[in-house]
Scaffold this active site. Structure first.
Site, PDB file in Angstrom:
ATOM      1  N   ASN A   1      24.615 -12.419  60.082  1.00 44.43           N
ATOM      2  CA  ASN A   1      25.398 -11.313  60.630  1.00 44.43           C
ATOM      3  C   ASN A   1      25.021 -10.042  59.876  1.00 44.43           C
ATOM      4  OD1 ASN A   1      27.265  -9.443  61.424  1.00 44.43           O
ATOM      5  ND2 ASN A   1      29.069 -10.606  60.713  1.00 44.43           N
TER       6      ASN A   1
ATOM      7  N   LYS B   1      25.867  -7.088  60.419  1.00 42.24           N
ATOM      8  CA  LYS B   1      26.986  -6.138  60.399  1.00 42.24           C
ATOM      9  C   LYS B   1      26.474  -4.727  60.728  1.00 42.24           C
ATOM     10  CE  LYS B   1      29.577  -9.187  57.406  1.00 42.24           C
ATOM     11  NZ  LYS B   1      30.616  -9.327  56.353  1.00 42.24           N
TER      12      LYS B   1
ATOM     13  N   HIS C   1      35.468 -11.740  64.454  1.00 41.71           N
ATOM     14  CA  HIS C   1      35.156 -11.612  63.019  1.00 41.71           C
ATOM     15  C   HIS C   1      36.347 -10.944  62.323  1.00 41.71           C
ATOM     16  CE1 HIS C   1      33.303 -10.402  59.267  1.00 41.71           C
ATOM     17  NE2 HIS C   1      32.389 -11.318  59.517  1.00 41.71           N
TER      18      HIS C   1
ATOM     19  N   GLU D   1      36.537  -8.783  60.123  1.00 35.71           N
ATOM     20  CA  GLU D   1      36.461  -7.324  59.988  1.00 35.71           C
ATOM     21  C   GLU D   1      36.943  -6.632  61.271  1.00 35.71           C
ATOM     22  OE1 GLU D   1      32.835  -7.868  56.822  1.00 35.71           O
ATOM     23  OE2 GLU D   1      32.388  -7.322  58.904  1.00 35.71           O
TER      24      GLU D   1
ATOM     25  N   GLU E   1      35.644 -18.409  57.941  1.00 33.43           N
ATOM     26  CA  GLU E   1      35.233 -17.368  56.999  1.00 33.43           C
ATOM     27  C   GLU E   1      36.475 -16.843  56.274  1.00 33.43           C
ATOM     28  OE1 GLU E   1      32.868 -14.423  59.396  1.00 33.43           O
ATOM     29  OE2 GLU E   1      31.275 -15.365  58.252  1.00 33.43           O
TER      30      GLU E   1
ATOM     31  N   GLY F   1      31.964 -10.764  51.449  1.00 32.30           N
ATOM     32  CA  GLY F   1      31.484  -9.560  50.776  1.00 32.30           C
ATOM     33  C   GLY F   1      31.958  -9.402  49.354  1.00 32.30           C
TER      34      GLY F   1
ATOM     35  N   SER G   1      30.176 -14.993  51.271  1.00 30.26           N
ATOM     36  CA  SER G   1      29.372 -14.928  50.037  1.00 30.26           C
ATOM     37  C   SER G   1      28.402 -16.093  49.867  1.00 30.26           C
ATOM     38  CB  SER G   1      30.300 -14.810  48.807  1.00 30.26           C
ATOM     39  OG  SER G   1      30.970 -13.573  48.838  1.00 30.26           O
TER      40      SER G   1
HETATM   41  O1  LIG Z   1      31.165 -11.852  57.143  1.00 32.54           O
HETATM   42  C1  LIG Z   1      30.359 -12.736  56.915  1.00 32.54           C
HETATM   43  C2  LIG Z   1      29.990 -13.142  55.512  1.00 32.54           C
HETATM   44  O2  LIG Z   1      29.592 -11.994  54.799  1.00 32.54           O
HETATM   45  P1  LIG Z   1      29.006 -12.176  53.308  1.00 32.54           P
HETATM   46  O3  LIG Z   1      27.962 -13.280  53.381  1.00 32.54           O
HETATM   47  O4  LIG Z   1      28.400 -10.844  52.978  1.00 32.54           O
HETATM   48  O5  LIG Z   1      30.174 -12.548  52.425  1.00 32.54           O
HETATM   49  N1  LIG Z   1      29.750 -13.367  57.925  1.00 32.54           N
HETATM   50  O6  LIG Z   1      30.057 -13.036  59.223  1.00 32.54           O
END
Ligand SMILES: O=C(COP(=O)(O)O)NO
Length: 249
Positions: A10, A12, A96, A98, A166, A172, A212
């Site tokens: 991803n 992002k 997601h 976010e 997740e 992150g 992560s």
């Molecule tokens: O959001 C994430 C994971 O992000 P990281 O690997 O940067 O923690 N995947 O969709």
């Protein structure tokens, strides 16, 4: 288990055309395991999807990071499932954390999005996960079960769904879930599918972990019984993404 390992990258909201070219050339020059060992999907920002799709070798499939909840039209700024299919994009990430947080996407809205994307013929990486507060309050399973139920209530067929667990507190942050923490939730999610949908769906559905993941923690995580792959953020923009893909071997 017989579930094909799945690794998603991803990207992002990252990248310039120069940086994207570099990532694509790293991926194109990588030796990756065969498609019988791992299914690989990368998810660039919308603006880079056509170029990445045309440049990337076929071992890497493409996902969008989101799509609209219904047929396209007067929805300024949105990208419809039909547009993705028209571009030959087979996958989409939905729900997601976010987007749930920043765009206020409710469980029901995510469920509707998953249902619409599937109805148009897209394959969906559907994301669930709890916040640190929810974990510390001991409500992890309640939260992810509610998120999963909101999806299950809207769909009839799980064949084209990959479920991504997740934990928000691991995204992150560098604070990856321990293999035991990940396995616990994955096993609970698989049990939820068995109890509430059917045993065959529980057995077949890939449940992948994100938060992560990197080149050094991926192998141990991959060894967990109910962990069928990864949804990788930051590390998917780096050469170590190839090491993470190789964790499938
Ligand atoms: O959001 C994430 C994971 O992000 P990281 O690997 O940067 O923690 N995947 O969709």
């Amino acid at each position: 288990m017989g579930r094909l390992f799945f690794v998603g990258g991803n990207w992002k909201c990252n990248g310039t055309s120069e940086e994207v070219k570099k990532i694509v050339s790293i991926l194109n020059s990588a030796q990756v395991p065969s498609k019988d060992v791992v299914e690989i999907v990368v998810s660039p920002p919308f603006v880079f999807i056509p170029s990445v799709k045309s440049e990337l070798k076929p071992e890497f499939h493409i996902a969008a990071q989101n799509c609209w909840v219904k047929k396209g039209g007067a929805f300024t700024g949105e990208i419809s499932a039909e547009m993705l299919l028209n571009l030959g994009i087979p996958w989409v990430i939905v729900g997601h954390s976010e987007r749930r947080a920043l765009m206020n996407e409710s469980n029901e809205f995510v469920g509707d999005k998953v249902a619409y994307a599937l109805s148009q013929g897209l394959k969906v990486i559907a994301c669930v996960g709890e916040t640190l507060q929810e974990r510390e309050a001991g409500t992890t399973m309640k939260v992810v079960a509610e998120q999963t139920k909101a999806i299950a209530d809207k769909i009839k067929n799980w064949d084209n769904v990959v479920l991504a667990y997740e934990p928000v507190w691991a995204i992150g942050t560098g604070k990856v879930a321990t293999p035991a923490q990940a396995q616990e939730v994955h096993a609970e999610l698989r049990k939820w599918l068995e109890t509430n949908i059917k045993a065959e769906v529980a057995a077949k559905t890939r449940i992948i972990y994100g938060g992560s993941v990197n080149g050094s923690n991926c192998k141990e995580l991959a060894g967990q019984n109910d962990l069928d792959g990864f949804l990788v953020g930051g590390a998917s923009l780096k050469p170590e993404f190839i090491d993470i893909i190789k964790a499938a071997e």
